[in-house]
Design a protein around this motif. Structure first.
Motif, short mmCIF file in Angstrom:
data_model
loop_
_atom_site.label_atom_id
_atom_site.label_comp_id
_atom_site.label_asym_id
_atom_site.label_seq_id
_atom_site.Cartn_x
_atom_site.Cartn_y
_atom_site.Cartn_z
N LEU A 175 10.16 12.96 -10.11
CA LEU A 175 11.46 13.13 -9.48
C LEU A 175 11.31 13.85 -8.15
CD1 LEU A 175 14.46 12.60 -10.00
CD2 LEU A 175 14.60 14.87 -11.01
N HIS A 176 11.97 13.34 -7.10
CA HIS A 176 11.93 13.92 -5.75
C HIS A 176 10.51 13.91 -5.16
CE1 HIS A 176 16.03 14.96 -6.41
NE2 HIS A 176 15.76 15.83 -7.34
N GLU A 177 9.73 12.89 -5.50
CA GLU A 177 8.38 12.76 -4.95
C GLU A 177 8.43 11.84 -3.73
OE1 GLU A 177 3.86 12.25 -6.57
OE2 GLU A 177 5.47 11.29 -7.71
N THR A 178 7.75 12.26 -2.64
CA THR A 178 7.75 11.49 -1.40
C THR A 178 6.57 10.53 -1.39
OG1 THR A 178 8.82 13.29 -0.19
CG2 THR A 178 7.67 11.62 1.11
N VAL A 179 6.86 9.29 -1.00
CA VAL A 179 5.83 8.24 -0.98
C VAL A 179 5.81 7.61 0.41
CG1 VAL A 179 5.16 6.00 -1.92
CG2 VAL A 179 6.03 7.78 -3.44
N THR A 180 4.63 7.41 0.97
CA THR A 180 4.44 6.67 2.22
C THR A 180 3.94 5.27 1.86
OG1 THR A 180 3.85 8.71 3.39
CG2 THR A 180 3.26 6.63 4.44
N TYR A 181 4.51 4.24 2.49
CA TYR A 181 4.14 2.88 2.09
C TYR A 181 4.19 1.93 3.30
CZ TYR A 181 9.12 1.86 2.43
OH TYR A 181 10.40 1.70 2.90
N TYR A 182 3.49 0.81 3.16
CA TYR A 182 3.56 -0.29 4.13
C TYR A 182 3.07 -1.55 3.41
CZ TYR A 182 -1.52 0.20 4.77
OH TYR A 182 -2.88 0.27 4.57
N SER A 183 3.22 -2.70 4.05
CA SER A 183 2.81 -3.95 3.41
C SER A 183 1.83 -4.72 4.28
CB SER A 183 4.04 -4.83 3.14
OG SER A 183 4.61 -5.27 4.35
N SER A 202 -4.60 11.61 0.20
CA SER A 202 -5.16 11.01 1.41
C SER A 202 -5.50 9.54 1.22
CB SER A 202 -6.43 11.77 1.83
OG SER A 202 -7.40 11.71 0.79
N GLN A 203 -5.41 9.05 0.00
CA GLN A 203 -5.80 7.69 -0.31
C GLN A 203 -4.58 6.82 -0.62
OE1 GLN A 203 -8.94 6.52 -0.13
NE2 GLN A 203 -9.68 8.55 0.49
N PHE A 204 -4.58 5.62 -0.03
CA PHE A 204 -3.54 4.65 -0.35
C PHE A 204 -3.97 3.82 -1.56
CE2 PHE A 204 -2.06 5.55 3.91
CZ PHE A 204 -0.69 5.32 3.84
N THR A 205 -3.00 3.48 -2.37
CA THR A 205 -3.20 2.61 -3.53
C THR A 205 -2.52 1.28 -3.27
OG1 THR A 205 -3.27 4.51 -5.03
CG2 THR A 205 -2.83 2.36 -6.02
N SER A 206 -3.14 0.18 -3.68
CA SER A 206 -2.58 -1.15 -3.42
C SER A 206 -2.00 -1.76 -4.68
CB SER A 206 -3.65 -2.08 -2.84
OG SER A 206 -4.67 -2.31 -3.79
N ILE A 207 -0.94 -2.54 -4.49
CA ILE A 207 -0.35 -3.36 -5.55
C ILE A 207 -0.24 -4.77 -4.99
CG2 ILE A 207 1.63 -3.70 -7.08
CD1 ILE A 207 2.36 -0.80 -6.68
N ASN A 208 -0.87 -5.72 -5.67
CA ASN A 208 -0.89 -7.11 -5.20
C ASN A 208 0.11 -7.96 -5.97
OD1 ASN A 208 -3.10 -6.68 -3.37
ND2 ASN A 208 -4.47 -6.67 -5.14
N TRP A 267 0.85 -1.19 0.00
CA TRP A 267 0.00 0.00 0.00
C TRP A 267 0.88 1.24 0.00
CZ3 TRP A 267 -5.34 -0.07 -0.29
CH2 TRP A 267 -5.95 -1.31 -0.12
N TYR A 268 0.55 2.20 -0.84
CA TYR A 268 1.36 3.42 -0.89
C TYR A 268 0.47 4.62 -1.25
CZ TYR A 268 1.20 3.61 -5.99
OH TYR A 268 0.79 3.72 -7.30
N LYS A 269 0.93 5.78 -0.84
CA LYS A 269 0.26 7.02 -1.26
C LYS A 269 1.31 8.09 -1.49
CE LYS A 269 -0.68 9.00 3.34
NZ LYS A 269 -1.73 9.56 4.21
N LYS A 270 1.04 8.93 -2.45
CA LYS A 270 1.95 10.02 -2.77
C LYS A 270 1.73 11.18 -1.81
CE LYS A 270 1.76 8.77 -7.67
NZ LYS A 270 1.41 9.23 -9.04
N GLU A 271 2.74 12.02 -1.69
CA GLU A 271 2.64 13.18 -0.81
C GLU A 271 1.49 14.07 -1.26
OE1 GLU A 271 5.78 16.21 1.33
OE2 GLU A 271 6.12 15.63 -0.76
N GLY A 272 0.67 14.48 -0.32
CA GLY A 272 -0.48 15.31 -0.63
C GLY A 272 -1.75 14.54 -0.90
#
Length: 585
Positions: free
Chosen positions: A321-329, A301-307, A294-299
Motif C-alpha cells: 500500500l502506498h508503494e511508488t513504482v517507476t515504469y516504462y514499456s 536499482s533494478q527493473f523487472t520485466s513482464i512480457n 519494465w518496472y522497479k519499486k522505490e528504493g
C-alpha cells in the motif's frame, strides 16, 4: 513564418484547434519524431485575436511510412527513384509527380500549358505557354500543392531564379545556369557538373558521396545511424549500427514506441498498465509482436520485466500500500524476419492506492422459497484500511447457472446487510455473489459465488378418503412444480398424532398417492395430521398439511334378558354391549 512587421506575440494552432501555448512567440517551430497525427494545417497569427485576414498557413503531409519505404504498417518495401521532386506514395509504392511532370519515375516534363498525371490537361483553351501561371496545383498526397513548373511565390507568378527549376522552383540544376531551363531543368545539350549524371543531371555519380546524413541515388533519403554517423551511400546501411528507433538493413524501418508513458491505474496492491500502441498516434510503424513492461519499486536499482503477447493491460502485482513504482514499456515488431524491440517509452511514476475496495466474503443464504431467496453478509467496516474510503453501498448479483448474464441489485444504504432477491423461477439453481461500491465509486471484485436452488411448488391435496373399515387412509395430491422433469420429483409424507405430534408413519414416493394402513391398536376417533412435500435435485420444498381422523367404532349388540306383557305394556330387560363407554345415550 515570416512577418513584414517586427511581431513577437505570435500564436500557433493545429487543425483549427486551440492555441498551442508552448509555441507562443515563436516564428519557427520544430516537431521532433513526427507521427501521422502531426500532419494537417498549421496556422500562425500575429496575436491572440486570431485575425483570419492576417495569418500564415501551411499544410504538413506525413507519410505512413518513412522514406524510402512503403506498404504500411510493415513499411518494408523499397520505394522507386522519383525524379524532379516526385514523391513515393507510401500506400501504393508509385511515384506521384509534381505539377509539370509525368512518367513512372516523373522523368518527363509536360511542356508549357499542360498538367495532370499524363500531361493531357491544359490550363487554357488559348494554349499559350504561360497559361498555367498564377495557379496553385494540388496533385494527390503526399506531393501536396505547388506552383506549376517554372514558377514560385505566393501567387505562383514569380519565375524561378537562376539555377532552379521545376514545380515551385524546388529543384536545383547541376549544370551551367545557361543550360538550366526553369521548367525542365538541365537540357540535353548541357554538360552536367562533375559528379552528376542521369535525367536533368539529377543523379550523383556512384563514386561521389552524398552530403552528410543522406543516401540514395538522388541523396534524398536520411541516414539513421547510431551516434549520427553517415551511412553507406548506396543502401543506407550503417557500419556502427542503427540509431535506437530504427532497424533493418538500411536502417529505414521505424521501430514502434509509445509517444507518452503508458497509462497506469492503481488498484489496491495492483497496478494496471495499458501498453496499447496506435499506428499514426504513437511513434514508428509495424504490427506489434510483443509488449514488455519494465518496472522497479522505490528504493530498488533494478527493473523487472513482464512480457505479454497481446496488446492488453499488464498487471504489476504483489505491491504494498502506498508503494511508488517507476515504469516504462518496450514494444517489438518483426523486421526482416527478426523480432526487434523498439526504444523505451518515456518513464513515469505512480503510487499504489486502495481506490478499489477489497473483495468481500461471499453472502450467506438465510431463506429459500419457490420464487425468492434471502441472503445476508458481513459488513465491510474491517476493510476500511485496505479500501481507503467508506462503503457507499453493496451490490448483489445473481444469475441462472445455465446462463452468463448477471442481474445486479443495489442496497439503499451502506449499513444494510441483507437482501431479498425476487422474481426467480422455481427448481432453478442460481449463482449469487456480492461486491462493494465505495464513496469514490470504485467497485470491488465480485466475491466468490454461492449456489442456491429455489424450491419446488407446495403440493395441493385432491381428496382424502377414510375407509369404512377404519383400517387405512388413502391420500391423493398434485403439484404445480414446473421443474425440468417429473421423474426428478420425490414426495415426502408423514402422518403424525395431533395430540402428541408424534410421528405415526412416514415415507417417500414418486407417485402422487399413498395408502397408509392403520393398526388395530389405534383407537377410533383418533386425530392425525398428514404432511406432504416435494423435492427436486435433493432440494425439499414446503409441506402441505391436512387433519383427518379414524372413524368411530359401531356400538355392540345388547343381550336380551326378558320381555313380559303386563297391563297393556311390554317390559323389556337387556344387558348393555361390551363397549358401552362409546355409546352416547
Amino acid at each position: 513564418m515570416t512577418t513584414s512587421l517586427p511581431l513577437t506575440d505570435l500564436r500557433w494552432t493545429h487543425n483549427y484547434g486551440d492555441i498551442i501555448s508552448k509555441w507562443n512567440g515563436s516564428s519557427s517551430i520544430k516537431i521532433e519524431d513526427v507521427r501521422e497525427q502531426d500532419g494537417g494545417v498549421y496556422e500562425c497569427f500575429p496575436d491572440e485575436s486570431m485575425n483570419v485576414e492576417n495569418q500564415g498557413i501551411m499544410r504538413l503531409i506525413v507519410r505512413a511510412c518513412p522514406s524510402p519505404k512503403w506498404n504500411p504498417p510493415s513499411c518494408e518495401y523499397d520505394c522507386p527513384v522519383c525524379y524532379n521532386g516526385g514523391v513515393c506514395d507510401d500506400k501504393t509504392g508509385l511515384c506521384v509527380c509534381p505539377t509539370g511532370f509525368k512518367g513512372v519515375n516523373c522523368e518527363t516534363g509536360c511542356g508549357s500549358g499542360h498538367f495532370g498525371r499524363y500531361c493531357n490537361l491544359v490550363c487554357s483553351s488559348t494554349g499559350t505557354d504561360e497559361s498555367c501561371r498564377n495557379n496553385l496545383f494540388c496533385p494527390p498526397d503526399p506531393v501536396g500543392c505547388s506552383c506549376v513548373d517554372g514558377y514560385e511565390g505566393l501567387g505562383c507568378s514569380q519565375p524561378c531564379g537562376a539555377g532552379w527549376y521545376g514545380s515551385s522552383c524546388q529543384q536545383k540544376c547541376h549544370c551551367d545556369n545557361t543550360y538550366c531551363d526553369r521548367k525542365y531543368g538541365c537540357t540535353s545539350s548541357s554538360d552536367c557538373w562533375d559528379g552528376y549524371t542521369g535525367p536533368q543531371c539529377q543523379v550523383l555519380s556512384s563514386d561521389k558521396s552524398c552530403p552528410s546524413g543522406y543516401f540514395g541515388e538522388l541523396c534524398n533519403y536520411s541516414c539513421h545511424c547510431s551516434a549520427g554517423a553517415d551511412c553507406n551511400r548506396d543502401d543506407g546501411s550503417c557500419t556502427n549500427g542503427c540509431s535506437d528507433s530504427w532497424a533493418g538493413s538500411n536502417c529505414s524501418i521505424a521501430l514502434p514506441y509509445l509517444s507518452r508513458p503508458p497509462i497506469a491505474t492503481p488498484k489496491a496492491s495492483t497496478i494496471l498498465v495499458d501498453v496499447t500502441w496506435t499506428q499514426g498516434k504513437d511513434y514508428g510503424t509495424g504490427t506489434i509482436t510483443s509488449w514488455t513492461l519494465w518496472y522497479k519499486k522505490e528504493g530498488s536499482s533494478q527493473f523487472t520485466s513482464i512480457n505479454s503477447n497481446t496488446p492488453d493491460v499488464i498487471k504489476i502485482t504483489g505491491l504494498k500500500l502506498h508503494e511508488t513504482v517507476t515504469y516504462y514499456s518496450i514494444l517489438s515488431r518483426s523486421v526482416e524476419g527478426v523480432n526487434t524491440p523498439g526504444p523505451g517509452s518515456p518513464q513515469e511514476k505512480i503510487q499504489t492506492t486502495c481506490s478499489e475496495p477489497a473483495m468481500p466474503s461471499p453472502p450467506i443464504s438465510t431463506f429459500i422459497s419457490q420464487t425468492f431467496v434471502e441472503v445476508q453478509w458481513m459488513l465491510a467496516d474491517g476493510l476500511k484500511e485496505i479500501q481507503c474510503s467508506d462503503v457507499l453501498l453493496y451490490q448483489v448479483g445473481h444469475r441462472n447457472t445455465m446462463m452468463s448474464s448477471r442481474s445486479i441489485a443495489n442496497t439503499t444504504h451502506n449499513t444494510e446487510k441483507m437482501m431479498r432477491i425476487s422474481g426467480l423461477s422455481e427448481c432453478t439453481e442460481y449463482a449469487v455473489d456480492l461486491r462493494v461500491l465505495n464513496d469514490k465509486e470504485f467497485k470491488s471484485p465480485w466475491s466468490e459465488a454461492i449456489n442456491i436452488t429455489t424450491l419446488p411448488s407446495v403440493p395441493i391435496f385432491v381428496s382424502t378418503n377414510s375407509t369404512i373399515l377404519e383400517t387405512s387412509f388413502t391420500m391423493k395430491w398434485h403439484t404445480l412444480a414446473s421443474c425440468n422433469s417429473g421423474t426428478d420429483l420425490l414426495y415426502h409424507y408423514r402422518l403424525n398424532y395431533v395430540k402428541s405430534n408424534d410421528e405415526y408413519r412416514s415415507g417417500n414416493t414418486s407417485d402422487t398417492e399413498v395408502e397408509i394402513t392403520i393398526s388395530d391398536d389405534v383407537e377410533p376417533c383418533t386425530e392425525f395430521s398428514f404432511h406432504v412435500s416435494v423435492s427436486f435435485m435433493e432440494v425439499i420444498g414446503q409441506a402441505s398439511s391436512i387433519k383427518l381422523s379414524t372413524d368411530a367404532e359401531l356400538p355392540g349388540v345388547p343381550e336380551m334378558i326378558s320381555a313380559e306383557y303386563s297391563g297393556g305394556s311390554i317390559n323389556v330387560e337387556w344387558h348393555p354391549p361390551v363397549n358401552l363407554s362409546l355409546i352416547h345415550i
